[in-house]
Design a protein around this motif. Structure first.
Motif, PDB file in Angstrom:
ATOM      1  N   ILE A 125       0.836  -1.203   0.000  1.00 55.45           N
ATOM      2  CA  ILE A 125       0.000   0.000   0.000  1.00 55.45           C
ATOM      3  C   ILE A 125       0.872   1.255   0.000  1.00 55.45           C
ATOM      4  O   ILE A 125       0.624   2.186  -0.764  1.00 55.45           O
TER       5      ILE A 125
ATOM      6  N   GLU B 255      -6.488   4.484  -4.941  1.00 55.19           N
ATOM      7  CA  GLU B 255      -5.772   3.490  -5.734  1.00 55.19           C
ATOM      8  C   GLU B 255      -4.714   2.770  -4.905  1.00 55.19           C
ATOM      9  O   GLU B 255      -4.506   1.566  -5.076  1.00 55.19           O
ATOM     10  N   GLY B 256      -4.060   3.494  -4.019  1.00 55.75           N
ATOM     11  CA  GLY B 256      -3.050   2.878  -3.168  1.00 55.75           C
ATOM     12  C   GLY B 256      -3.620   1.786  -2.289  1.00 55.75           C
ATOM     13  O   GLY B 256      -2.961   0.789  -2.009  1.00 55.75           O
TER      14      GLY B 256
ATOM     15  N   TRP C 196       3.874   5.786  -5.625  1.00 64.08           N
ATOM     16  CA  TRP C 196       3.823   5.786  -7.088  1.00 64.08           C
ATOM     17  C   TRP C 196       2.670   6.644  -7.608  1.00 64.08           C
ATOM     18  O   TRP C 196       2.865   7.513  -8.448  1.00 64.08           O
ATOM     19  N   PHE C 197       1.457   6.395  -7.125  1.00 67.38           N
ATOM     20  CA  PHE C 197       0.292   7.113  -7.634  1.00 67.38           C
ATOM     21  C   PHE C 197       0.309   8.587  -7.226  1.00 67.38           C
ATOM     22  O   PHE C 197      -0.165   9.444  -7.967  1.00 67.38           O
ATOM     23  N   TRP C 198       0.862   8.899  -6.056  1.00 66.31           N
ATOM     24  CA  TRP C 198       0.947  10.293  -5.608  1.00 66.31           C
ATOM     25  C   TRP C 198       1.848  11.088  -6.550  1.00 66.31           C
ATOM     26  O   TRP C 198       1.565  12.229  -6.884  1.00 66.31           O
TER      27      TRP C 198
ATOM     28  N   ALA D 208      -5.410   8.968  -5.892  1.00 67.24           N
ATOM     29  CA  ALA D 208      -4.168   8.235  -5.635  1.00 67.24           C
ATOM     30  C   ALA D 208      -4.234   7.502  -4.301  1.00 67.24           C
ATOM     31  O   ALA D 208      -3.736   6.374  -4.177  1.00 67.24           O
TER      32      ALA D 208
ATOM     33  N   TRP E 225      -4.957  -1.142  -5.147  1.00 60.35           N
ATOM     34  CA  TRP E 225      -4.010  -1.754  -6.068  1.00 60.35           C
ATOM     35  C   TRP E 225      -3.383  -3.047  -5.532  1.00 60.35           C
ATOM     36  O   TRP E 225      -3.346  -4.048  -6.258  1.00 60.35           O
TER      37      TRP E 225
ATOM     38  N   ALA F 141       2.419   1.743  -3.414  1.00 58.95           N
ATOM     39  CA  ALA F 141       1.425   2.204  -4.381  1.00 58.95           C
ATOM     40  C   ALA F 141       1.087   3.673  -4.144  1.00 58.95           C
ATOM     41  O   ALA F 141       0.918   4.439  -5.098  1.00 58.95           O
ATOM     42  N   TRP F 142       0.988   4.076  -2.877  1.00 56.38           N
ATOM     43  CA  TRP F 142       0.715   5.489  -2.593  1.00 56.38           C
ATOM     44  C   TRP F 142       1.810   6.388  -3.139  1.00 56.38           C
ATOM     45  O   TRP F 142       1.534   7.421  -3.738  1.00 56.38           O
TER      46      TRP F 142
END
Length: 61
Positions: free
Chosen positions: A20, A43-44, A26-28, A40, A47, A23-24
């Motif tokens: 998590i 998604e975190g 990356w998406f941030w 984001a 994902w 992913a945070w």
């Protein structure tokens, strides 16, 4: 009597938590604007669950 399965569950939770956080990050970095940053965060959380689902699906054949 001691519960012998609790260590395994804690290890899985730690790995999921690291997923998590990754992913945070990356998406941030990919987000542009307030609502994209809100998305984001969502998604975190979702994902890693999606990746686990796809892994089990691939293993099932």
């Amino acid at each position: 009597m001691a519960d012998r399965g609790s260590g395994t569950a804690a290890g899985g939770g730690a790995i999921y938590g690291i997923g998590i956080l990754g992913a945070w990050v990356w998406f941030w970095q990919q987000a542009d604007g307030f609502w994209w940053h809100v998305w984001a965060v969502v998604e975190g959380i979702l994902w890693p669950a999606y990746l686990v689902y796809q892994a089990f699906r691939a293993l099932a054949g």
